[in-house]
Structure formats: C-alpha cells, structure tokens
Design a protein around this motif. Sequence first.
Motif, PDB file in Angstrom:
ATOM      1  N   LYS A   1     -21.070  61.324  -1.193  1.00  0.00           N
ATOM      2  CA  LYS A   1     -20.531  62.306  -0.208  1.00  0.00           C
ATOM      3  C   LYS A   1     -21.312  63.657  -0.082  1.00  0.00           C
ATOM      4  O   LYS A   1     -21.725  64.031  -0.812  1.00  0.00           O
ATOM      5  N   ILE A   2     -21.114  64.213   1.155  1.00  0.00           N
ATOM      6  CA  ILE A   2     -21.364  65.503   1.366  1.00  0.00           C
ATOM      7  C   ILE A   2     -20.853  66.313   2.205  1.00  0.00           C
ATOM      8  O   ILE A   2     -19.874  65.727   3.223  1.00  0.00           O
ATOM      9  N   TYR A   3     -20.713  67.631   2.217  1.00  0.00           N
ATOM     10  CA  TYR A   3     -19.702  68.532   2.697  1.00  0.00           C
ATOM     11  C   TYR A   3     -20.376  69.424   3.983  1.00  0.00           C
ATOM     12  O   TYR A   3     -21.616  69.702   3.925  1.00  0.00           O
ATOM     13  N   ARG A   4     -19.537  69.225   5.268  1.00  0.00           N
ATOM     14  CA  ARG A   4     -20.058  69.981   6.137  1.00  0.00           C
ATOM     15  C   ARG A   4     -18.899  71.129   6.617  1.00  0.00           C
ATOM     16  O   ARG A   4     -17.927  70.813   6.693  1.00  0.00           O
TER      17      ARG A   4
ATOM     18  N   GLN B   1     -11.079  77.221   4.730  1.00  0.00           N
ATOM     19  CA  GLN B   1     -11.180  77.508   6.242  1.00  0.00           C
ATOM     20  C   GLN B   1     -11.335  76.111   6.820  1.00  0.00           C
ATOM     21  O   GLN B   1     -11.218  75.914   8.111  1.00  0.00           O
ATOM     22  N   GLY B   2     -11.377  74.976   5.916  1.00  0.00           N
ATOM     23  CA  GLY B   2     -11.428  73.739   6.341  1.00  0.00           C
ATOM     24  C   GLY B   2     -12.963  73.143   6.595  1.00  0.00           C
ATOM     25  O   GLY B   2     -13.978  73.711   6.873  1.00  0.00           O
ATOM     26  N   TYR B   3     -13.224  71.746   6.349  1.00  0.00           N
ATOM     27  CA  TYR B   3     -14.511  71.394   6.299  1.00  0.00           C
ATOM     28  C   TYR B   3     -14.483  69.633   6.582  1.00  0.00           C
ATOM     29  O   TYR B   3     -13.191  69.130   6.510  1.00  0.00           O
ATOM     30  N   ASP B   4     -15.489  69.040   6.735  1.00  0.00           N
ATOM     31  CA  ASP B   4     -15.643  67.683   6.973  1.00  0.00           C
ATOM     32  C   ASP B   4     -16.420  67.013   5.742  1.00  0.00           C
ATOM     33  O   ASP B   4     -17.132  67.675   5.118  1.00  0.00           O
ATOM     34  N   ILE B   5     -15.846  65.815   5.496  1.00  0.00           N
ATOM     35  CA  ILE B   5     -16.668  64.918   4.157  1.00  0.00           C
ATOM     36  C   ILE B   5     -17.298  64.018   5.183  1.00  0.00           C
ATOM     37  O   ILE B   5     -16.726  63.084   5.731  1.00  0.00           O
ATOM     38  N   LEU B   6     -18.587  63.989   4.790  1.00  0.00           N
ATOM     39  CA  LEU B   6     -19.522  62.961   5.411  1.00  0.00           C
ATOM     40  C   LEU B   6     -20.138  62.038   4.585  1.00  0.00           C
ATOM     41  O   LEU B   6     -20.260  62.260   3.465  1.00  0.00           O
ATOM     42  N   ASP B   7     -20.718  60.861   4.959  1.00  0.00           N
ATOM     43  CA  ASP B   7     -21.449  59.919   4.137  1.00  0.00           C
ATOM     44  C   ASP B   7     -22.785  60.502   4.009  1.00  0.00           C
ATOM     45  O   ASP B   7     -23.443  60.909   5.174  1.00  0.00           O
ATOM     46  N   GLU B   8     -23.184  60.695   2.830  1.00  0.00           N
ATOM     47  CA  GLU B   8     -24.544  61.298   2.599  1.00  0.00           C
ATOM     48  C   GLU B   8     -26.050  60.708   3.446  1.00  0.00           C
ATOM     49  O   GLU B   8     -26.741  61.287   3.927  1.00  0.00           O
ATOM     50  N   LYS B   9     -25.808  59.133   3.330  1.00  0.00           N
ATOM     51  CA  LYS B   9     -26.797  58.515   3.944  1.00  0.00           C
ATOM     52  C   LYS B   9     -26.860  58.486   5.318  1.00  0.00           C
ATOM     53  O   LYS B   9     -27.980  59.020   6.299  1.00  0.00           O
ATOM     54  N   SER B  10     -25.595  58.391   6.028  1.00  0.00           N
ATOM     55  CA  SER B  10     -25.670  58.064   7.386  1.00  0.00           C
ATOM     56  C   SER B  10     -24.989  59.333   8.133  1.00  0.00           C
ATOM     57  O   SER B  10     -25.025  59.360   9.449  1.00  0.00           O
TER      58      SER B  10
END
Length: 221
Positions: free
Chosen positions: A24-27, A48-57
């Motif tokens: 996981k990675i945060y944006r 303030q809010g954020y997105d959780i992304l898949d680290e590879k894709s």
Amino acid sequence: MKITNIIFLSFLLSLSSLSAQAGKIYRFDDQSGTSTLSKILPPYASQQGYDILDEKSLRLIERVPSQEQSIKAQQEQDKIEQQKQLALREKEEQEKLRQISRIKDQNLIAQYPSTAILIKSRDADLHARQVHINDIKQQSEISKQKLIDFQEKIGQQEFDGEAVSDKQSKHLNMIQDAINHNQLSLQREAEALEQTKQQFESDLIRLEILLGLMAAQEQQD
C-alpha cells in the motif's frame, strides 16, 4: 514439535502483515498543496483526507475522506434519514385518516340506508333545534319586558322619594343575568344549528356518492 509449528505460523503471519503493509501507498496533498505519494501518512494528511493505492499498479484501493467531508456526509445521511422518517409518518397518518374515513362511511350507511331517511332525520333535527331557539327568544323577550317594568317601578319609587331596597337591587340583577344567559344560549344554539345544517349537507353528499358506488359495484357483480 508443537512449539515449532507455532513459531512458524507466527513467522508466516508476520510476513503476511509486512506484505500487506508493503503493498500500500498513500496519496495526499502535502502542506503546500502538491499531490504526494508516500508509504508514511502524516497526521495532517489523515485529517484532510487521502487515497490508499496499490504500490505496484497505483490502483485506487480506498478513498478516505477528510473529517469535514465525513461530517458533511453524516449530516447528509442524517437528513435523508429524517426525510425517510417524515415520509413514513406522513404515510402512517394518511392510512389512519383513510381508516377513519372508512369507519365514518360505514357508520353513515348504517345510520342512513337511503337519502330519504337522512333528509327526514335532518328535517326533524333542524325543526327541533329551531323550536328550541324560538323558545329561548320568547324567554328573552319576557325577561326584557320584566326588566323594563321593574325599572319603571323603581324609577317611580325613586321619584316618590323612596329608596331602592337591597332585595329590589338583587331582583333587578337577577333579571339582567337571565337576559344575558338567554343571549349566550341563543348565540350557541344558532351556531349549533348552522353547524348541524352543514354537517347534514356534507353527509347527504357523501351518502349519495357511497350509494352510487355500491350500486355500481352490485351491477359489476
């Protein structure tokens, strides 16, 4: 042997946890407003809010709203729930009114199987009320005449130099009270007469509709 299995299982769970965290990675927008990717989520970003992304894709896994957005979303949800509850209460109230209306219709037909019976009952009721009003009017006129006569008697008595006694004053007040009472009764009876007329008129219209519907239903059957 059992201890070795437990240790091995704990090791696998640790690897699974590390793998999940590593995937996981945060944006989020940094403090200067620039969109940033990071494996660590700063405290200000969590607010303030954020997105959780898949680290590879870099595929979006979850979007976490800000506190302000969460509060606004909850308020909107509460508003929707309130509207639903209001609509439900209105629906229940309408159903109650329909039930009351059905009961009134049933009672109306049971009391007046035909319009002729209703009209006969109406005329008798209105006539009785009008007779009662006429009686009150007559009593009121008698009381008024008594008051005039008694006032003239007292006036003559005072003209002759005689004082008005307490008994005479009380009698004068009693006559006036009777006149006032008759006036109030006359007003109430007149209002009741008008309300009765309107109620009979409404019942007659409704009865004609109900009898017409019943006749149409019988023809269909």
